[in-house]
Design a protein around this motif. Sequence first.
Motif, PDB file in Angstrom:
ATOM      1  N   GLY A 133       0.830  -1.192   0.000  1.00  0.00           N
ATOM      2  CA  GLY A 133       0.000   0.000   0.000  1.00  0.00           C
ATOM      3  C   GLY A 133       0.871   1.251   0.000  1.00  0.00           C
ATOM      4  N   ARG A 134       0.243   2.425   0.174  1.00  0.00           N
ATOM      5  CA  ARG A 134       0.972   3.698   0.223  1.00  0.00           C
ATOM      6  C   ARG A 134       0.471   4.510   1.409  1.00  0.00           C
ATOM      7  N   LEU A 135       1.378   5.265   2.007  1.00  0.00           N
ATOM      8  CA  LEU A 135       1.042   6.131   3.131  1.00  0.00           C
ATOM      9  C   LEU A 135       1.675   7.489   2.898  1.00  0.00           C
ATOM     10  N   ARG A 136       0.834   8.545   2.892  1.00  0.00           N
ATOM     11  CA  ARG A 136       1.341   9.921   2.736  1.00  0.00           C
ATOM     12  C   ARG A 136       1.163  10.644   4.057  1.00  0.00           C
ATOM     13  N   VAL A 137       2.269  11.145   4.615  1.00  0.00           N
ATOM     14  CA  VAL A 137       2.215  11.829   5.908  1.00  0.00           C
ATOM     15  C   VAL A 137       2.893  13.185   5.810  1.00  0.00           C
ATOM     16  N   GLU A 138       2.454  14.109   6.658  1.00  0.00           N
ATOM     17  CA  GLU A 138       3.099  15.411   6.798  1.00  0.00           C
ATOM     18  C   GLU A 138       4.060  15.332   7.975  1.00  0.00           C
ATOM     19  N   VAL A 139       5.270  15.875   7.785  1.00  0.00           N
ATOM     20  CA  VAL A 139       6.284  15.820   8.833  1.00  0.00           C
ATOM     21  C   VAL A 139       6.709  17.228   9.217  1.00  0.00           C
ATOM     22  N   ASP A 140       7.279  17.333  10.420  1.00  0.00           N
ATOM     23  CA  ASP A 140       7.780  18.628  10.864  1.00  0.00           C
ATOM     24  C   ASP A 140       9.234  18.790  10.429  1.00  0.00           C
ATOM     25  N   ALA A 141       9.880  19.856  10.900  1.00  0.00           N
ATOM     26  CA  ALA A 141      11.239  20.153  10.468  1.00  0.00           C
ATOM     27  C   ALA A 141      12.224  19.065  10.850  1.00  0.00           C
ATOM     28  N   ALA A 142      11.921  18.317  11.914  1.00  0.00           N
ATOM     29  CA  ALA A 142      12.816  17.249  12.350  1.00  0.00           C
ATOM     30  C   ALA A 142      12.517  15.930  11.663  1.00  0.00           C
ATOM     31  N   GLY A 143      11.512  15.916  10.766  1.00  0.00           N
ATOM     32  CA  GLY A 143      11.154  14.692  10.069  1.00  0.00           C
ATOM     33  C   GLY A 143      10.190  13.817  10.829  1.00  0.00           C
ATOM     34  N   ARG A 144       9.623  14.299  11.944  1.00  0.00           N
ATOM     35  CA  ARG A 144       8.659  13.515  12.708  1.00  0.00           C
ATOM     36  C   ARG A 144       7.281  13.646  12.086  1.00  0.00           C
ATOM     37  N   PRO A 145       6.530  12.555  11.993  1.00  0.00           N
ATOM     38  CA  PRO A 145       5.177  12.622  11.419  1.00  0.00           C
ATOM     39  C   PRO A 145       4.269  13.531  12.242  1.00  0.00           C
ATOM     40  N   VAL A 146       3.500  14.358  11.520  1.00  0.00           N
ATOM     41  CA  VAL A 146       2.538  15.249  12.169  1.00  0.00           C
ATOM     42  C   VAL A 146       1.121  14.733  11.966  1.00  0.00           C
ATOM     43  N   ARG A 147       0.784  14.359  10.734  1.00  0.00           N
ATOM     44  CA  ARG A 147      -0.543  13.817  10.463  1.00  0.00           C
ATOM     45  C   ARG A 147      -0.496  12.996   9.178  1.00  0.00           C
ATOM     46  N   VAL A 148      -1.454  12.075   9.079  1.00  0.00           N
ATOM     47  CA  VAL A 148      -1.596  11.246   7.885  1.00  0.00           C
ATOM     48  C   VAL A 148      -2.494  11.963   6.896  1.00  0.00           C
ATOM     49  N   LEU A 149      -1.983  12.164   5.672  1.00  0.00           N
ATOM     50  CA  LEU A 149      -2.753  12.862   4.647  1.00  0.00           C
ATOM     51  C   LEU A 149      -3.544  11.889   3.770  1.00  0.00           C
ATOM     52  N   ASP A 150      -2.982  10.710   3.526  1.00  0.00           N
ATOM     53  CA  ASP A 150      -3.668   9.743   2.671  1.00  0.00           C
ATOM     54  C   ASP A 150      -3.140   8.344   2.985  1.00  0.00           C
ATOM     55  N   ARG A 151      -4.000   7.362   2.848  1.00  0.00           N
ATOM     56  CA  ARG A 151      -3.610   5.994   3.145  1.00  0.00           C
ATOM     57  C   ARG A 151      -4.249   5.044   2.126  1.00  0.00           C
ATOM     58  N   GLN A 152      -3.409   4.218   1.496  1.00  0.00           N
ATOM     59  CA  GLN A 152      -3.895   3.156   0.622  1.00  0.00           C
ATOM     60  C   GLN A 152      -3.477   1.832   1.248  1.00  0.00           C
ATOM     61  N   ALA A 153      -4.452   1.057   1.646  1.00  0.00           N
ATOM     62  CA  ALA A 153      -4.179  -0.169   2.394  1.00  0.00           C
ATOM     63  C   ALA A 153      -3.409  -1.184   1.554  1.00  0.00           C
ATOM     64  N   ALA A 154      -2.510  -1.896   2.214  1.00  0.00           N
ATOM     65  CA  ALA A 154      -1.812  -3.012   1.572  1.00  0.00           C
ATOM     66  C   ALA A 154      -2.736  -4.222   1.514  1.00  0.00           C
ATOM     67  N   HIS A 155      -2.566  -5.036   0.497  1.00  0.00           N
ATOM     68  CA  HIS A 155      -3.374  -6.252   0.342  1.00  0.00           C
ATOM     69  C   HIS A 155      -2.508  -7.459   0.711  1.00  0.00           C
ATOM     70  N   PRO A 156      -2.845  -8.170   1.783  1.00  0.00           N
ATOM     71  CA  PRO A 156      -2.026  -9.299   2.221  1.00  0.00           C
ATOM     72  C   PRO A 156      -1.886 -10.360   1.131  1.00  0.00           C
ATOM     73  N   GLY A 157      -0.801 -11.091   1.207  1.00  0.00           N
ATOM     74  CA  GLY A 157      -0.583 -12.187   0.262  1.00  0.00           C
ATOM     75  C   GLY A 157      -1.519 -13.343   0.533  1.00  0.00           C
ATOM     76  N   ARG A 158      -1.610 -14.228  -0.435  1.00  0.00           N
ATOM     77  CA  ARG A 158      -2.437 -15.428  -0.255  1.00  0.00           C
ATOM     78  C   ARG A 158      -1.667 -16.471   0.550  1.00  0.00           C
ATOM     79  N   SER A 159      -2.388 -17.265   1.283  1.00  0.00           N
ATOM     80  CA  SER A 159      -1.782 -18.278   2.145  1.00  0.00           C
ATOM     81  C   SER A 159      -1.643 -19.605   1.413  1.00  0.00           C
ATOM     82  N   LEU A 160      -0.734 -20.428   1.921  1.00  0.00           N
ATOM     83  CA  LEU A 160      -0.452 -21.708   1.279  1.00  0.00           C
ATOM     84  C   LEU A 160      -0.607 -22.833   2.299  1.00  0.00           C
ATOM     85  N   VAL A 161      -1.458 -23.793   1.971  1.00  0.00           N
ATOM     86  CA  VAL A 161      -1.574 -25.016   2.759  1.00  0.00           C
ATOM     87  C   VAL A 161      -0.683 -26.063   2.105  1.00  0.00           C
TER      88      VAL A 161
END
Length: 588
Positions: free
Chosen positions: A205-233
């Motif tokens: 997936g993708r995650l877009r975040v806003e950061v401050d001057a020190a590079g710390r996350p301030v807020r999430v602007l957009d989120r695209q969920a990752a799709h888990p892989g398929r399982s194997l028996v």
Amino acid sequence: MSAPSWAPRVTRIGLIAVLLFLLLAGRLWSLQAIQGDYYRGLSEQNRIRDFAVPAPRGVIYDRRGQPLVTNRAAFTVSVLPMEVRQPGRLADVLAALLGMDREEILARVEAGRRRPFEPVPLRRDVGKPVVLAIEENRMDLPGVVIQVEPVREYLQQSFAAHTLGYLGEITGDELRAKPGYRSGDLIGKSGIERAYDETLRGEPGRLRVEVDAAGRPVRVLDRQAAHPGRSLVTNLDATLQAVAEQHLRGKVGAVIAMDPRNGEILALASSPTYDPGLFSGGISAANWRRLTGDRGLPLLNRAAEGTYEPGSVFKIVTGLAALSEGVANRNSVFHCTGSLQLGRWIFRDLAAYGTVNFIRGTQVSCNVMFWTLGRAVGVERLARYATGLGLGGPTGIDLPAEAAGLIPTAEWKQQTWKEPWYPGDTLNMAIGQGFVLTTPVQMARVVSAVANGGMLMRPRLARRILAADGREVRTFASEGVPAGVKLPPAALQVMRDGLRAVVAGGTGAAAAVQGLEIAGKTGSAENPRGRPHAWFAGYAPAGRPALVVVVFIEHGYRGGLNAAPIARALFEAARPALLPPATGQGRP
């Protein structure tokens, strides 16, 4: 009245000022109207970060739904190359914190400059103390980010390691060969993890975040969920696998348990082994040196990748060739005097067994009988039956690496050794010595063909593929082809009777299980690297085969002493499922 002398100078200065103002206005217009989007993008890139969100890989299960490999959340230390102004200083600090080589950090940062706004992973699965140390020194570590990612968890550590495999960071060559993968991705490097990587890996997936001057996350602007892989028996039976590994502990070798009716691999163990979890967060240089420098070769899957002299288990091939070609039958008589003279050479057996028929000769593994049969059949027909039973080529097992082994011919020897084929070579070949090389999984396939009436089944580890919500996406059907040589039913029956006699009261008696009729063959294979290898290859129940077991012990000396008892342990563990419904039910 004339103009003051300073007037022209003022005029010139005014013109220059107007010109400068026009140039400045033009530049401002260019920056805003023409290049505005470009600089706005740079501004946003200074305060907005786009991160790839790794998808959890699919779970790997045994045949009964017991999880063998799952995922857990872990911290990953990454760096944004665009924010690194002093890479040498940063590398010095991170090398101490992460336990990494300084040059490796510099190389990763430099390689990441091709995509400067994407985080470059430096160390996965770091502990909380490292995370706290980085956060406390945030102002001195520009461009360093902490991400939470799923990492592989091998629930029983080294359990089925050679079958399950491990992960590693994608290399440049792999990246060029695999569209859709990105630098820094983890991919399967061996075993099922590699063979079914595209099934297991999922979609990031993708995650877009806003950061401050020190590079710390301030807020999430957009989120695209990752799709888990398929399982194997898988087809693995965790109980049989555990028994195989328990009895291999401290030895060098391999064990295969397979259903001869469909090729399902119920257990595949190789020893010595390793812990795939060492690779989950990126293996340390010390651990890598330890694994690759170990003379026991723990990363080698001896079941499928190791080739060895088969010794007397190859007599199954020689016996079938002789019976099928009419060279021998059940009542053929052989004089096992303890030796056979060929010209001026004398080939010596372990013992003199007297006068025997085919069944008795197989039961005691009389070399003189099989030398006699091999000489009558000849090298070309021996090679044809061996390759027709699947030796000398891959079995097609669903693992990424498999050795082909070697079935020699006169032509091969001339091309390889620049020597003719001698009659003594045929005698050696007839008892699985000389140039013959096989893998344990190949021998499991040969024995399966004897047990099931002549079908070469493709050994398979995968059973079913499940979607993330548990829906069944695919079921793997059994695949088999008739042996490449004609095996008359009568010939197969005589061979089976001989193999029954081996366990009932011959060299394989140590594999016997009370109440369960077992057929099999032992082998003690001489080799130029040390003591003989020990083999056992057999199946049960003898009358309606449902389980093939092959045991190989490197330099184990005698198959009847050191391989057959391990086979007995597996047959004993599977006994309730192998007996008729009145005393047992189901199947392994």
